[in-house]
Write a protein that holds these residues in place. Structure first.
Motif, PDB file in Angstrom:
ATOM      1  N   TYR A   1       0.824  -1.209   0.000  1.00 50.29           N
ATOM      2  CA  TYR A   1       0.000   0.000   0.000  1.00 50.29           C
ATOM      3  C   TYR A   1       0.862   1.265   0.000  1.00 50.29           C
ATOM      4  CZ  TYR A   1       0.130   0.256   5.259  1.00 50.29           C
ATOM      5  OH  TYR A   1       0.480   0.347   6.594  1.00 50.29           O
TER       6      TYR A   1
ATOM      7  N   ILE B   1      -1.795   4.198  -1.971  1.00 49.91           N
ATOM      8  CA  ILE B   1      -3.249   4.264  -1.846  1.00 49.91           C
ATOM      9  C   ILE B   1      -3.678   4.871  -0.501  1.00 49.91           C
ATOM     10  CG2 ILE B   1      -3.546   2.283  -3.376  1.00 49.91           C
ATOM     11  CD1 ILE B   1      -4.405   0.723  -0.779  1.00 49.91           C
TER      12      ILE B   1
ATOM     13  N   ASN C   1     -10.637   4.541  -4.576  1.00 47.83           N
ATOM     14  CA  ASN C   1     -10.966   3.324  -5.327  1.00 47.83           C
ATOM     15  C   ASN C   1     -10.528   2.065  -4.584  1.00 47.83           C
ATOM     16  OD1 ASN C   1     -11.997   4.788  -7.497  1.00 47.83           O
ATOM     17  ND2 ASN C   1      -9.982   4.987  -8.437  1.00 47.83           N
ATOM     18  N   TYR C   2      -9.559   2.228  -3.669  1.00 46.22           N
ATOM     19  CA  TYR C   2      -8.977   1.060  -3.007  1.00 46.22           C
ATOM     20  C   TYR C   2      -8.983   1.127  -1.481  1.00 46.22           C
ATOM     21  CZ  TYR C   2      -7.257   0.403  -7.755  1.00 46.22           C
ATOM     22  OH  TYR C   2      -7.186   0.252  -9.103  1.00 46.22           O
ATOM     23  N   CYS C   3      -9.042   2.335  -0.922  1.00 46.68           N
ATOM     24  CA  CYS C   3      -8.869   2.451   0.530  1.00 46.68           C
ATOM     25  C   CYS C   3      -9.638   3.654   1.067  1.00 46.68           C
ATOM     26  CB  CYS C   3      -7.381   2.582   0.848  1.00 46.68           C
ATOM     27  SG  CYS C   3      -6.990   2.768   2.601  1.00 46.68           S
TER      28      CYS C   3
ATOM     29  N   TYR D   1     -10.271  -1.415   3.334  1.00 50.93           N
ATOM     30  CA  TYR D   1      -9.887  -1.568   1.936  1.00 50.93           C
ATOM     31  C   TYR D   1     -11.031  -2.127   1.107  1.00 50.93           C
ATOM     32  CZ  TYR D   1      -5.366  -0.985   4.155  1.00 50.93           C
ATOM     33  OH  TYR D   1      -4.324  -0.484   4.906  1.00 50.93           O
ATOM     34  N   GLN D   2     -11.055  -1.695  -0.153  1.00 48.43           N
ATOM     35  CA  GLN D   2     -12.048  -2.195  -1.091  1.00 48.43           C
ATOM     36  C   GLN D   2     -11.622  -3.569  -1.613  1.00 48.43           C
ATOM     37  OE1 GLN D   2     -14.698  -0.469  -1.308  1.00 48.43           O
ATOM     38  NE2 GLN D   2     -14.438   1.595  -2.137  1.00 48.43           N
TER      39      GLN D   2
ATOM     40  N   ALA E   1     -11.477  -4.255  -4.577  1.00 45.97           N
ATOM     41  CA  ALA E   1     -10.633  -3.967  -5.748  1.00 45.97           C
ATOM     42  C   ALA E   1      -9.153  -3.955  -5.391  1.00 45.97           C
ATOM     43  CB  ALA E   1     -11.036  -2.623  -6.360  1.00 45.97           C
ATOM     44  N   TRP E   2      -8.820  -3.602  -4.129  1.00 47.24           N
ATOM     45  CA  TRP E   2      -7.423  -3.582  -3.705  1.00 47.24           C
ATOM     46  C   TRP E   2      -6.853  -5.005  -3.671  1.00 47.24           C
ATOM     47  CZ3 TRP E   2      -2.946  -1.752  -3.618  1.00 47.24           C
ATOM     48  CH2 TRP E   2      -2.004  -2.033  -2.634  1.00 47.24           C
TER      49      TRP E   2
ATOM     50  N   GLU F   1      -3.930  -1.682 -13.262  1.00 49.21           N
ATOM     51  CA  GLU F   1      -5.386  -1.592 -13.301  1.00 49.21           C
ATOM     52  C   GLU F   1      -5.913  -2.185 -14.602  1.00 49.21           C
ATOM     53  OE1 GLU F   1      -6.397   2.300 -10.612  1.00 49.21           O
ATOM     54  OE2 GLU F   1      -5.746   2.648 -12.681  1.00 49.21           O
TER      55      GLU F   1
END
Length: 365
Positions: A288, A293, A310-312, A323-324, A326-327, A361
């Protein structure tokens, strides 16, 4: 209140000049980076307004001091309180006004190294911008009296209005999703964090409805009239509610508490279930930090909310990060593609280097 020549007056005049410049920048349609310019100048105007007020009430005591009692300095000049500290030290700013100011302080910090010369951003925060100026003048009058009001110097901004075709709206949404997604997410998240009581105030965000004035109009009337909500009758308020029910398209969504979010241990478990080796908490920290992020450690945290949404996300209630999905998926995808190994991320972390996030990504369809 008529101020004599001196530091209070010169600071106040500088504050007013910054506010007028902010409006000038905002109202010029061809001005580059006008939203950035407006926010920057208004932050300066508010900060100097507080400094003038403090200088007038407590003298020159609005400076930071070290533990030894000496003033902190920057380039030989005493370091004065920034806006966030001014608000705290004053202690009497209404919650809705404070929420509006906090919004712009955080937004200013996010756009400091970005260019957001986009009409879509200006449209999104139009109400907050109007309220920022409205609150400034009210506070200016409260601090120093009616004679310093700005209304004699300002004119109503002409706004072009036209219906957009579906293709134009689609293009605007695409632009938002690619170039300013983080800012859009920040704005929506901040608004959703507010109570209805604060969000619905004119001090947080001015909501305007443009209604043509066509009947029984005196030829000497102003083309634009503003009505104070507190001064109208209950019957008129009911009629207003009927109108807004017809034309407004805003849907207020309250964010559930950490829906779909993962703790660090959950991320590690998810990743380890889909790769050929195992990562631990140190590996996760390396990742991270290298992907930037979220802030890396307590020493790096200037604004804990400064994350890649988008991730955190920063969880203020529990003072930690969640966290998402997506992470975890990004890490899994990078490892399984051979782009991420322990050796690579540990070396980058040690060298305080970073990955290019866009390379990891998935391509947009």
């Amino acid at each position: 209140m008529t101020l004599r020549k001196g530091k209070t007056k010169s600071t106040l005049e500088s504050s007013i000049e910054s506010a007028l410049l902010a409006v000038e920048i905002y109202n010029k349609p061809r001005t580059p980076f006008r939203v950035e310019g407006f926010i920057t100048q208004m932050i300066m105007a508010w900060t100097r307004l507080f400094h003038a007020h403090f200088n007038n009430t407590i003298g020159s005591r609005y400076y930071y001091k070290n533990s030894n009692g000496r003033y902190q300095t920057i380039d030989g000049e005493k370091k004065s309180w920034e806006l966030k500290t001014c608000i705290t030290k004053h202690g009497g700013i209404p919650a809705s006004v404070k929420s509006n100011l906090t919004f712009f302080i955080k937004l200013r910090n996010k756009i400091e190294h970005r260019h957001i010369d986009r009409d879509e951003v200006g449209i999104m925060i139009f109400g907050e911008c109007q309220a920022l100026l409205y609150n400034y003048e009210n506070t200016l009058i409260d601090f120093f009296g009616e004679e310093y009001a700005l209304n004699e110097s300002l004119s109503f901004s002409i706004q072009f209005s036209r219906l957009r075709k579906k293709s134009q709206l689609k293009a605007s949404k695409k632009l938002l999703s690619k170039e300013i997604k983080e800012l859009k997410t920040f704005i929506e998240t901040y608004r959703n964090s507010l109570t209805d009581e604060i969000f619905n105030t004119q001090e947080y965000s001015i909501k305007l409805i443009q209604v043509p004035k066509i009947s029984n109009t005196n030829r000497n009337d102003l083309a634009v009239e503003f009505v104070n909500w507190n001064s109208i009758s209950d019957a008129d308020r009911e009629n207003y509610d009927k109108v807004t029910a017809i034309i407004k398209d805003k849907v207020v969504k309250k964010e559930a508490i950490n829906p779909g979010k993962r703790k660090p241990s959950d991320v590690i478990t998810k990743v380890n279930s889909e790769i050929d080796f195992e990562i631990n908490h140190y590996d996760h920290k390396c990742l991270y930090c290298c992907f930037k992020i979220r802030p890396g450690s307590a020493n790096d945290i200037d604004d804990p909310f400064d994350t890649n949404a988008n991730y955190c996300h920063y969880d203020e209630v529990h003072d930690d990060y969640v966290y998402q999905d997506a992470w975890a998926e990004l890490i899994i995808r990078g490892i399984n593609a051979g782009m991420l190994t322990k050796e690579i991320w540990k070396a980058k972390f040690k060298a305080k280097d970073s990955f290019n996030l866009s390379e990891f990504e998935p391509a947009e369809e």
